[in-house]
Design a protein around this motif. Structure first.
Motif, PDB file in Angstrom:
ATOM      1  N   ARG A 246       0.823  -1.196   0.000  1.00 17.32           N
ATOM      2  CA  ARG A 246       0.000   0.000   0.000  1.00 17.32           C
ATOM      3  C   ARG A 246       0.862   1.252   0.000  1.00 17.32           C
ATOM      4  N   GLN A 247       1.967   1.199   0.757  1.00 21.76           N
ATOM      5  CA  GLN A 247       2.863   2.352   0.777  1.00 21.76           C
ATOM      6  C   GLN A 247       3.462   2.580  -0.606  1.00 21.76           C
ATOM      7  N   ALA A 248       3.857   1.463  -1.254  1.00 18.29           N
ATOM      8  CA  ALA A 248       4.399   1.587  -2.611  1.00 18.29           C
ATOM      9  C   ALA A 248       3.335   2.125  -3.563  1.00 18.29           C
ATOM     10  N   GLU A 249       2.086   1.617  -3.398  1.00 20.09           N
ATOM     11  CA  GLU A 249       1.007   2.102  -4.250  1.00 20.09           C
ATOM     12  C   GLU A 249       0.753   3.587  -4.011  1.00 20.09           C
ATOM     13  N   GLN A 250       0.843   3.992  -2.730  1.00 21.42           N
ATOM     14  CA  GLN A 250       0.621   5.400  -2.417  1.00 21.42           C
ATOM     15  C   GLN A 250       1.701   6.271  -3.041  1.00 21.42           C
ATOM     16  N   ARG A 251       2.952   5.790  -2.977  1.00 21.80           N
ATOM     17  CA  ARG A 251       4.045   6.542  -3.631  1.00 21.80           C
ATOM     18  C   ARG A 251       3.808   6.614  -5.133  1.00 21.80           C
TER      19      ARG A 251
END
Length: 614
Positions: A246-251
């Motif tokens: 999710r963090q990667a997707e948010q970035r």
């Protein structure tokens, strides 16, 4: 006394005692029934028992049990029942039909005990015996619940993920592992799944969160499956923490939002998965209106039928296609208007399959500027053609009478018809000088027009320097002698050659030397050719005079067209103001350049630099 004791036992028994009429309407509801099912007595009495506690599932309802009790002394059964808050429990029930003297059923009396904890222990023991060794080896957290939603297995990975010990969670409702805001709705989702169980793989677009023992939340992905054994059904959840994803997707989404172009990401079927804010503004759609829509919604109507085939070809061989690949593309806004675009395509390989990222740029303004430039270029071309035609016509019309004037004044000055007076000679000389000046101006204008219109094509070849300089000096020697100037040619290496057009080279050197003689009153004019100091790949051809020199202010505009600087503008035999301008342009066409150094009162030096020819 005995009746009072019986009533006291029934009221305070740990089991629920419920009496209904033949239609299932509750007539009696003891304190334990309130505790087990969550309904106060005044809320339960008078209502249908099935409406209160039936789980709406494929388990025997009390209505069915009552019919069965009509033909039996006592009916024993275990079933799932629903509490007021929606949670499910296992109950062990005994139901008896009470009859009057005529044998007609007047009441049904049920004794119901909550055996959920016992059932959880049994199910947990069976699951651990059969599956625990295997499930401890899988990389995901595994949580197994029974039909009432109570945990019967909690593997080591689940302990590490949620921060709970297994013994603290087994027997608890699965909702304990969920944030409060999801618990109420989850009971219904869970019951619905167990009514119609099916394999549900991980990642089906649901926003799911888990709750750790410390109260922190984290996003999860869950796959569901069922286990059938011993007449029961269990639901197994494989849970994966996707916080890093999710963090990667948010970035990734942040990058998309910061991109200057509209970004649209589609899957193989052409459905739009992701868009950024620029795409919303460019196409006039809200994000929710675009997601899961076919990409053809953004394509002009006339191209929509053919677009799926183009899309399929790209997915068959996905590769980066940069912006501006020579395609004239149009896009369609929400209001139906179309606009020109440039699109770059990039494949994105994900666990769910290949996606395609399209970066879309509106080039309406660029097309407008290009069209305006095209119109200007066409107008300039028409003007150039008109100018060339005008100059060609005027050169013919002017040259013919000027040549006649120069020729006839020359004949008159030869005194073939007798002597001329001093005034006649002076006037004829003025006519001849003016004619030559006008002819020179016309020739320079024509040369300038041909250069600026790109119609001058020089033929570069190795040219020996010595013969060209010798010819120029010889042709101008009479002019220098008439002014009592020394016109000198320094010795030139016979093998020194330059890359040049012979005629252009001669024209430049002739113009520079002619100017030096014209604007020098005393002293000398020196012409030379030598290798450039420190760089034998270039040759310097110089014309140096001992004239009045040029000021620094005048040097800055010396090579501009129609420019005459300093006192030279007032001198006799002034030029057209085009000679140096033409010379520099010819030098540029040959890959060289002209530079000048000058000192007021001491003279000037013009240097033509050309590439040396081997």
């Amino acid at each position: 006394m005995q009746t009072s004791i019986q009533a006291l036992v029934i009221e305070h028994s740990p089991d629920a005692f419920i009496a209904t009429d033949p239609n299932g309407i509750v007539l009696f509801w003891n304190t334990s029934a309130e505790r087990i099912f969550g309904y106060p007595g005044d809320e339960a009495v008078g209502r249908n028992l099935d409406e209160l506690i039936a789980p709406n599932r494929g388990h025997p309802l009390d209505e069915n049990v009552r019919r069965e009790a009509d033909g039996a002394e006592v009916v024993h059964y275990e079933a799932i029942r629903r509490r007021k808050d929606g949670t499910l429990i296992y109950v062990n029930s005994t139901t008896r039909a009470l009859r009057d003297s005529a044998g007609q059923v007047t009441h049904y009396f049920s004794n119901k005990s909550d055996v959920t904890a016992l059932r959880v222990q049994r199910d947990s023991r069976m699951v651990h015996e059969r599956y625990q060794g295997l499930l401890e080896l899988v990389p995901d957290a595994i949580v197994i619940i029974n039909e009432t939603g109570h945990v019967v297995l909690f593997n080591a990975q689940a302990e590490a993920m949620f921060g709970h010990a297994s013994e603290d969670i087994i027997g608890q409702p699965i909702e304990r592992l969920l944030p409060d805001r999801f618990r109420g709705s989850h009971i219904e989702h869970r019951a619905g799944y167990l009514r119609s169980p099916r394999m549900r793989p991980m990642g089906q677009g649901l926003e799911l969160y888990g709750l750790r023992s410390d109260g922190s939340e984290f996003p999860v992905e869950i796959s569901l499956s069922t286990l059938e054994f011993d007449g029961g059904r269990l639901a197994m959840s494989a849970i994966r923490d996707i916080s890093e994803r999710r963090q990667a997707e948010q970035r990734f989404r942040s990058l998309l939002e910061s991109a200057p172009d509209a970004m649209v990401i589609v899957d193989r079927e052409g459905r739009i998965n992701i868009v950024n804010g620029q795409a919303e503004r460019l196409f006039g759609y809200a994000r929710a209106e675009l997601l899961e829509q076919p990409i053809e919604i953004l394509v002009p109507m006339r191209d929509q039928a053919a677009h799926p085939e183009h899309r399929a070809r790209f997915f068959a061989d996905p590769k980066v296609r940069p912006m501006g690949a020579g395609l004239a593309l149009q896009a369609r806004r929400r209001d139906g208007s179309e606009f020109p675009v440039e699109i770059s395509l990039s494949p994105l390989h994900t666990a769910e399959g290949t996606l395609v990222s399209a970066s879309i740029r509106d080039i309406t303004e660029r097309r407008r500027v290009e069209a305006a430039l095209q119109e200007q270029n066409e107008a300039l071309e028409r003007a150039n053609r008109a100018k060339d035609s005008f100059l060609a016509t005027m050169s013919h019309e002017l040259r013919t009478p000027l040549n006649a004037i120069i020729g006839f004044t020359g004949l008159l000055l030869m005194k073939l018809h007798g002597p001329l007076t001093a005034d006649q000679e002076r006037q004829l000389a003025m006519v001849q000088s003016s004619g030559k000046h006008l002819l020179s101006l016309i020739n320079d204008l024509l040369d300038l027009a041909r250069i600026e219109s790109g119609k001058v094509e020089l033929q570069l070849e190795p040219v020996a320097c010595q013969p060209v300089l010798q010819e120029v000096v010889s042709s101008l020697q009479p002019m220098a002698s008439a002014k009592q100037l020394a016109l000198l040619l320094e010795p030139v290496d016979a093998g020194l050659r330059v890359h040049a057009d012979p005629r252009a080279l001669q024209q430049i050197v002739l113009n520079l030397t002619n100017n030096a003689i014209k604007f020098t009153t005393t002293g000398q004019v020196r012409v030379a050719a030598r290798l450039a100091p420190g760089d034998a790949a270039w040759v310097h051809l110089s014309v140096e005079d001992t004239g009045a020199g040029i000021s620094q202010a005048d040097l800055a505009r010396l090579f501009e067209a129609f420019t005459q600087v300093g006192d030279r503008a007032q001198r006799k035999n002034e030029g057209t103001g085009l000679g140096l301008h033409l010379s520099r342009k010819l030098a540029d066409l040959m890959g060289g350049h002209i530079e000048v150094t000058s000192t007021l009162g001491r003279g000037s030096c013009f240097t033509l630099t050309l590439r040396r020819a081997s």
